[in-house]
Design an enzyme around this catalytic site. Structure first.
Site: not given
Ligand code: ATP
Ligand code: MG
Length: 568
Positions: A37, A274, A284
């Site tokens: 995102e 994760r 983020k």
């Molecule tokens: P954040 O909580 O940091 O905003 P998010 O999962 O909301 O992370 P996204 O932009 O939705 O962020 O993530 C894109 C992809 O990256 C998703 O498929 C998510 O599962 C993966 N991802 C995010 N954080 C991690 C992590 N710590 N380890 C492995 N994969 C991750």
């Molecule tokens: Mg997200």
């Protein structure tokens, strides 16, 4: 840049599944995706997911789509879209040869927002099938009706609206007749399901907001659970790989994909644990707080766990990929020691960096038996794996590291001490004859004599002394700013037991020194990684200007924190 991973492609439970499907010929092509995102910069956790998704595409002759999951207009921005493209390209650009949009310039990501029209039509289809309805409950009421896992929910009083009424209301939602929050479109599934996500989940909400790509074209936006699985289906994704917290969403993923259509390639979701790292926060939202509250200089501050921060700090894409391979992919939640990442960074830089001499905290040394005005060149190795050398000038006045002299030496201190001898790397053995102090008693200069026969090739070159230290010529050294970074947090789990991570920020995470560097570094190149011998890996920072060089210390040669723990 190397195009090969340094280790053999790993195997894990997801790759095992893909390998089996690949062998069965279940899909015309293995198609994965990485769907960030655009509401912030990518971090090391994303790097794990990128390496997994693009890695699988690469290993199985498939493709990985970079898809901006841009369905939430209020938090997203083109700045983030651009940074994501840049970071993904940097991380896998030189590596993946089966990557759509990343093989050729420019990167062409996919956008969930490109599917807004299709997603709307799918919603109409669900209404027509009697599988979705327009609900007037407020968010609060909805939460109350939804119930809890151990207690069934109550159906919305609007659940029995006719198909015609739902079609009319949904069209009017889209036309902008209703205010934010007054209506939603919800699926009709099962209000008694033990899985809360199946209790008539919201598919669309009203949001009168400008979208960074579609502008004012829409005032209703699809929810993540709805947009995500259907975007996968639209693109023909075979393996939709996400983190464990989405496991409970999988029944909804399957329900939506199957209710909406018959797909040529029907996507399936797989979940892995994760990445969590010590001494780091990773979401983020929290990284945004650090940026907005100016606790760091920006998303690309070299102390940040972002991909852009690590790039600026001098970490190579190969090191991050090696790290991702090394930690592997499992279904178990765990906390990875940041030392594992640091090890991957050191291992890579050790192989690929150019050795240089430089002094971070200078102490003057005068070689009293070396003529004034004379310069003698010393051949210094560029890299242990290469046969090449360069000339480093030696002269009467030198800088050495303050740490490499002790007036009252500790036991087993083999560096310079009064009356003691030490070898200057690539040059002579010197002996400390006299310690000069200022009025306050600080050591300001050491007067030494050199064994002028002890250089490589000289008659006493083989003479052994216990210590070897680095040095630079005082007359010819260049001066540069070096930014020394340390961990951002003092605690291994900054948020342990609900603690505010901002209360455990390391006040010493940045120290700036004026270093004395060998003259060849005047031509330092941002593409090259340097090792200051015995000290640290350095890389040029973008703040650097000709004549006013700025370097980042990517990492020390040794793990100072490990030493701390051993001492304790
Ligand atoms: P954040 O909580 O940091 O905003 P998010 O999962 O909301 O992370 P996204 O932009 O939705 O962020 O993530 C894109 C992809 O990256 C998703 O498929 C998510 O599962 C993966 N991802 C995010 N954080 C991690 C992590 N710590 N380890 C492995 N994969 C991750
Ligand atoms: Mg997200």
């Amino acid at each position: 840049m190397s195009t090969e991973p340094s280790a053999a492609a790993p195997s894990d439970f997801i790759r095992d599944i893909v390998a089996q499907h690949s062998a069965e010929g279940r899909y015309p092509k293995i198609l994965t995706r990485f769907p960030p995102e655009p509401n912030g910069y990518l971090h090391i956790g994303h790097a794990k997911s990128i390496c997994l998704n693009f890695g699988i595409a690469r290993e199985f002759g498939g493709t990985c789509n970079l898809r901006m999951d841009d369905t939430n207009p209020t938090k997203e921005d083109t700045e983030y879209v651009e940074s994501i493209e840049r970071d993904v390209r940097w991380l896998i650009g030189g590596w993946a040869d089966h990557v759509v949009g990343l093989k050729a310039e420019p990167v062409e990501p996919f956008y969930a927002s490109d599917y807004f029209g299709k997603l709307y039509d799918f919603a109409v289809l669900l209404i027509q099938k009697g599988k979705a309805f327009v609900c007037d409950l407020t968010g609060e009421q909805m939460a109350e009706f939804r119930g809890a896992p151990e207690r069934p929910g109550k159906p919305s009083p609007f659940r029995d609206r006719s198909v015609e009424e739902n079609l009319d209301l949904f069209a009017r939602m889209r036309a902008g007749e209703f205010a934010d929050g007054t209506k939603t479109l919800r699926a009709i599934i099962d209000m008694a399901s033990p899985n809360i996500h199946m209790r008539d989940p919201v598919l669309y909400r009203i949001r009168h907001a400008e979208h960074h790509r579609t502008g004012g074209a829409w005032c209703i936006y699809p929810m993540y659970d709805y947009a995500h699985c259907l975007s996968d289906a639209i693109e023909g994704i075979s393996h939709s790989i996400c983190t464990l917290e989405f496991e409970v969403h999988r029944p909804l993923y399957d329900w939506l994909v199957d209710e909406v259509g018959l797909w040529k390639t029907r996507p399936h979701q797989y979940e892995f644990a994760r990445l969590n790292l010590t001494y780091t926060v990773m979401s983020k939202r929290k990284l945004l707080q650090l940026v907005e509250e100016k606790l760091v200089t920006g998303w690309d501050d070299p102390r940040m766990p972002t991909i852009s921060g690590m790039r600026r700090r001098g970490v190579t894409p190969q090191a991050l990929r090696d790290f991702a391979y090394h930690i592997g992919v499992t279904k178990y939640m765990s906390l990875t020691d940041v030392a594992v990442l640091e090890h991957a960074i050191r291992a890579d830089l050790n192989k690929h960096s150019q050795r240089r001499l430089g002094v971070l905290r200078p102490l003057k040394v005068v070689i009293t038996n070396f003529p004034e005005g004379k310069t003698e060149m010393c051949a210094a190795a560029n890299n242990p794996d290469e046969a090449t050398t360069r000339d480093v000038p030696f002269s009467r006045e030198l800088w050495i590291e303050q740490d490499d002299f002790m007036e009252v030496p500790a036991p087993k201190y083999f560096r310079l001490k009064p009356g003691g001898e030490v070898r200057l790397k690539y040059a002579f053995i010197i002996k400390c004859d006299e310690v000069v102090k200022d009025a306050a008693g600080n050591v300001v200069e050491l007067r030494c004599t050199a064994d002028l026969d002890s250089k490589s090739g000289g008659p006493t070159a083989g003479r052994k002394v216990k210590g070897t230290i680095h040095w630079v010529s005082a007359a010819l050294a260049i001066e540069a700013e070096v930014r020394l970074y340390d961990r951002l947090f003092t605690e291994s789990e900054p948020e342990k037991d609900g603690r505010d991570f901002k209360s455990v920020m390391n006040p010493h995470s940045l120290e700036v020194v004026r270093a004395k560097l060998e003259p060849s570094l005047a031509d330092a190149n941002a593409e090259v990684r340097y090792q200051l011998e015995r000290l640290a890996y350095l890389t040029l920072d973008p703040d650097s200007r000709p004549g006013a060089l700025v370097f980042n210390r990517t990492i020390t040669l040794k793990d100072a924190w490990a030493k701390e723990t051993q001492k304790a």
